[in-house]
Design an enzyme around this catalytic site. Structure first.
Site, PDB file in Angstrom:
ATOM      1  N   GLY A 125       2.721  -0.961   4.370  1.00 50.48           N
ATOM      2  CA  GLY A 125       2.757   0.450   4.005  1.00 50.48           C
ATOM      3  C   GLY A 125       4.189   0.913   3.814  1.00 50.48           C
ATOM      4  O   GLY A 125       4.803   0.716   2.767  1.00 50.48           O
ATOM      5  N   GLY A 126       4.741   1.521   4.857  1.00 53.55           N
ATOM      6  CA  GLY A 126       6.072   2.135   4.791  1.00 53.55           C
ATOM      7  C   GLY A 126       7.140   1.258   4.142  1.00 53.55           C
ATOM      8  O   GLY A 126       7.896   1.724   3.272  1.00 53.55           O
ATOM      9  N   SER A 143       3.290  -1.956  10.521  1.00 54.34           N
ATOM     10  CA  SER A 143       4.742  -1.911  10.732  1.00 54.34           C
ATOM     11  C   SER A 143       5.450  -3.228  10.416  1.00 54.34           C
ATOM     12  O   SER A 143       6.400  -3.599  11.097  1.00 54.34           O
ATOM     13  CB  SER A 143       5.057  -1.435  12.151  1.00 54.34           C
ATOM     14  OG  SER A 143       4.550  -0.118  12.345  1.00 54.34           O
ATOM     15  N   HIS A 172      -9.594   1.087   4.379  1.00 51.20           N
ATOM     16  CA  HIS A 172      -8.350   1.301   5.130  1.00 51.20           C
ATOM     17  C   HIS A 172      -8.627   2.270   6.284  1.00 51.20           C
ATOM     18  O   HIS A 172      -9.438   3.193   6.137  1.00 51.20           O
ATOM     19  CB  HIS A 172      -7.272   1.860   4.198  1.00 51.20           C
ATOM     20  CG  HIS A 172      -5.915   1.878   4.825  1.00 51.20           C
ATOM     21  ND1 HIS A 172      -5.515   2.876   5.675  1.00 51.20           N
ATOM     22  CD2 HIS A 172      -4.877   1.002   4.747  1.00 51.20           C
ATOM     23  CE1 HIS A 172      -4.271   2.611   6.091  1.00 51.20           C
ATOM     24  NE2 HIS A 172      -3.867   1.484   5.544  1.00 51.20           N
ATOM     25  N   ASN A 210       0.869  -1.184   0.000  1.00 52.83           N
ATOM     26  CA  ASN A 210       0.000   0.000   0.000  1.00 52.83           C
ATOM     27  C   ASN A 210       0.901   1.228   0.000  1.00 52.83           C
ATOM     28  O   ASN A 210       1.473   1.575   1.030  1.00 52.83           O
ATOM     29  CB  ASN A 210      -0.906  -0.015   1.239  1.00 52.83           C
ATOM     30  CG  ASN A 210      -1.693   1.275   1.382  1.00 52.83           C
ATOM     31  OD1 ASN A 210      -1.846   2.029   0.410  1.00 52.83           O
ATOM     32  ND2 ASN A 210      -2.198   1.542   2.585  1.00 52.83           N
ATOM     33  N   TRP A 211       1.019   1.845  -1.147  1.00 49.14           N
ATOM     34  CA  TRP A 211       1.938   2.992  -1.271  1.00 49.14           C
ATOM     35  C   TRP A 211       1.351   4.286  -0.718  1.00 49.14           C
ATOM     36  O   TRP A 211       2.035   5.312  -0.678  1.00 49.14           O
ATOM     37  CB  TRP A 211       2.311   3.198  -2.746  1.00 49.14           C
ATOM     38  CG  TRP A 211       3.205   2.133  -3.286  1.00 49.14           C
ATOM     39  CD1 TRP A 211       3.891   1.183  -2.576  1.00 49.14           C
ATOM     40  CD2 TRP A 211       3.525   1.896  -4.667  1.00 49.14           C
ATOM     41  NE1 TRP A 211       4.620   0.383  -3.421  1.00 49.14           N
ATOM     42  CE2 TRP A 211       4.414   0.797  -4.716  1.00 49.14           C
ATOM     43  CE3 TRP A 211       3.159   2.504  -5.874  1.00 49.14           C
ATOM     44  CZ2 TRP A 211       4.927   0.298  -5.913  1.00 49.14           C
ATOM     45  CZ3 TRP A 211       3.673   2.014  -7.063  1.00 49.14           C
ATOM     46  CH2 TRP A 211       4.544   0.918  -7.080  1.00 49.14           C
ATOM     47  N   LYS A 212       0.097   4.283  -0.373  1.00 49.06           N
ATOM     48  CA  LYS A 212      -0.579   5.504   0.093  1.00 49.06           C
ATOM     49  C   LYS A 212      -0.343   6.635  -0.909  1.00 49.06           C
ATOM     50  O   LYS A 212      -0.265   6.369  -2.107  1.00 49.06           O
ATOM     51  CB  LYS A 212      -0.104   5.871   1.505  1.00 49.06           C
ATOM     52  CG  LYS A 212      -0.116   4.653   2.441  1.00 49.06           C
ATOM     53  CD  LYS A 212       0.041   4.997   3.883  1.00 49.06           C
ATOM     54  CE  LYS A 212       0.170   3.705   4.664  1.00 49.06           C
ATOM     55  NZ  LYS A 212      -0.029   3.870   6.080  1.00 49.06           N
ATOM     56  N   GLU A 244      -7.113   4.728   7.364  1.00 51.05           N
ATOM     57  CA  GLU A 244      -6.930   6.153   7.030  1.00 51.05           C
ATOM     58  C   GLU A 244      -8.151   6.693   6.297  1.00 51.05           C
ATOM     59  O   GLU A 244      -8.504   7.869   6.432  1.00 51.05           O
ATOM     60  CB  GLU A 244      -5.643   6.339   6.216  1.00 51.05           C
ATOM     61  CG  GLU A 244      -4.407   6.164   7.094  1.00 51.05           C
ATOM     62  CD  GLU A 244      -3.157   5.708   6.358  1.00 51.05           C
ATOM     63  OE1 GLU A 244      -3.083   5.847   5.123  1.00 51.05           O
ATOM     64  OE2 GLU A 244      -2.238   5.197   7.037  1.00 51.05           O
ATOM     65  N   GLU A 302      -5.550  -4.825  10.626  1.00 55.74           N
ATOM     66  CA  GLU A 302      -4.537  -3.809  10.878  1.00 55.74           C
ATOM     67  C   GLU A 302      -4.885  -3.039  12.144  1.00 55.74           C
ATOM     68  O   GLU A 302      -5.730  -2.124  12.103  1.00 55.74           O
ATOM     69  CB  GLU A 302      -4.474  -2.821   9.709  1.00 55.74           C
ATOM     70  CG  GLU A 302      -4.167  -3.452   8.379  1.00 55.74           C
ATOM     71  CD  GLU A 302      -3.561  -2.435   7.421  1.00 55.74           C
ATOM     72  OE1 GLU A 302      -2.420  -2.667   6.991  1.00 55.74           O
ATOM     73  OE2 GLU A 302      -4.185  -1.408   7.143  1.00 55.74           O
ATOM     74  N   GLY A 352       2.166   2.464  10.681  1.00 62.19           N
ATOM     75  CA  GLY A 352       3.096   3.572  10.509  1.00 62.19           C
ATOM     76  C   GLY A 352       3.752   4.042  11.787  1.00 62.19           C
ATOM     77  O   GLY A 352       4.370   5.105  11.821  1.00 62.19           O
TER      78      GLY A 352
HETATM   79  C1  PEP Z   1      -0.849   0.262   5.958  1.00 56.02           C
HETATM   80  O1  PEP Z   1      -0.843   1.388   5.495  1.00 56.02           O
HETATM   81  O2  PEP Z   1      -1.771  -0.495   5.658  1.00 56.02           O
HETATM   82  C2  PEP Z   1       0.236  -0.156   6.846  1.00 56.02           C
HETATM   83  C3  PEP Z   1       0.172  -1.314   7.443  1.00 56.02           C
HETATM   84  O3  PEP Z   1       1.277   0.730   7.016  1.00 56.02           O
HETATM   85  P1  PEP Z   1       2.690   0.431   7.720  1.00 56.02           P
HETATM   86  O4  PEP Z   1       3.205  -0.863   7.146  1.00 56.02           O
HETATM   87  O5  PEP Z   1       3.551   1.590   7.361  1.00 56.02           O
HETATM   88  O6  PEP Z   1       2.431   0.308   9.182  1.00 56.02           O
END
Ligand code: PEP
Length: 245
Positions: free
Chosen positions: A230-231, A209, A97, A9-11, A99, A167, A173
């Site tokens: 994500g990150g 994470s 998601h 997930n590049w956001k 967010e 999640e 994040g």
């Molecule tokens: C996400 O955005 O779904 C996510 C899990 O982010 P991160 O891996 O950065 O915690």
């Protein structure tokens, strides 16, 4: 045996060019054998969706939008439709998601509508759920997950594939990963709910994470069928390392 899913997930990151080069790196690093036991999903920002569509051609990489409007077309300036993502070759779509729920007021009802829209178009939804820190501290994790699941899945086709991404909001994040026990317990809870409700074809991903150095341990936890990342999905190298874990 279910294939493991590694979903990026590049956001709101990664240009068209960066998306192209990411796909090249993944293509070069993961052999066709890899795809016998795993699936790779990429969720780019919409301006880069076409770059991933191109970069993923002739590979098993799947891609789709991070968010869609609830209607297929019409006078909704600024919005993006599932139909247009499908034209680019999308067969997956991220839904609900945290967010989106937190910053864009997505409700369980809207999430439910979008999951049904995906199903009607033969697109696999990747449906996100998870509790906040306050909810966990109040011992409401299972209650919150069950509510999000049951409302999000109300009236959907139980025979069609469903990817659930668990999640915990406090782990996204933040660098804080849920403990193995926490992950196992919630994943088992989700597995039992889904099975009890009659869903026959589903996977449960963990997100929060995930990094190359914790992926190996997390993937060995029972009921963990893959990750939403994500990150650590922003650099091809770390994403590939996670896939290879
Ligand atoms: C996400 O955005 O779904 C996510 C899990 O982010 P991160 O891996 O950065 O915690």
């Amino acid at each position: 045996v279910k294939k493991k899913i590694f979903a990026a997930n590049w956001k709101m990151n990664k240009s068209f060019k960066e998306a192209q080069s990411f796909c090249q790196s993944v293509k070069a690093a993961l052999s066709s054998d890899f795809y016998n036991s795993a699936e790779v999903f990429i969720f780019p920002q919409n301006f880069s969706l076409a770059a991933v569509a191109e970069g993923a051609s002739n590979t098993s990489i799947q891609f789709g939008p991070q968010q869609i409007h609830k209607e297929s077309k019409g006078a909704f300036t600024g919005e993006n439709s599932l139909d247009l993502a499908i034209v680019l070759g999308s067969k997956i779509c991220l839904i609900g998601h945290s967010e989106r729920r937190q910053f864009f007021a997505e409700t369980d009802e809207l999430v439910n509508h979008k999951i049904k829209l995906c199903q009607s178009q033969q697109v696999r939804p990747v449906f996100c759920i998870g509790e906040t820190l306050a909810q966990r501290e109040q011992n409401q994790t299972e209650k919150v997950c069950e509510e999000q699941l049951s409302r999000g899945l109300f009236g959907v086709d139980k025979q069609k594939n469903m990817v659930i991404a668990y999640e915990p909001v406090w782990a996204i994040g933040t660098g804080k990963v849920a403990t193995n026990e926490q992950v196992k317990s919630v994943h088992q809870f989700i597995f039992e709910k889904m099975t009890g409700w009659g869903f026959t074809d589903f996977q449960i991903l963990y997100g929060g994470s995930v990094k190359a150095d914790n992926a190996k341990e997390l993937i060995s936890i029972p009921y963990v069928d893959g990750f939403l990342i994500g990150g650590a999905s922003l650099e091809a190298e770390s994403f590939i390392n996670i896939c290879q874990a």
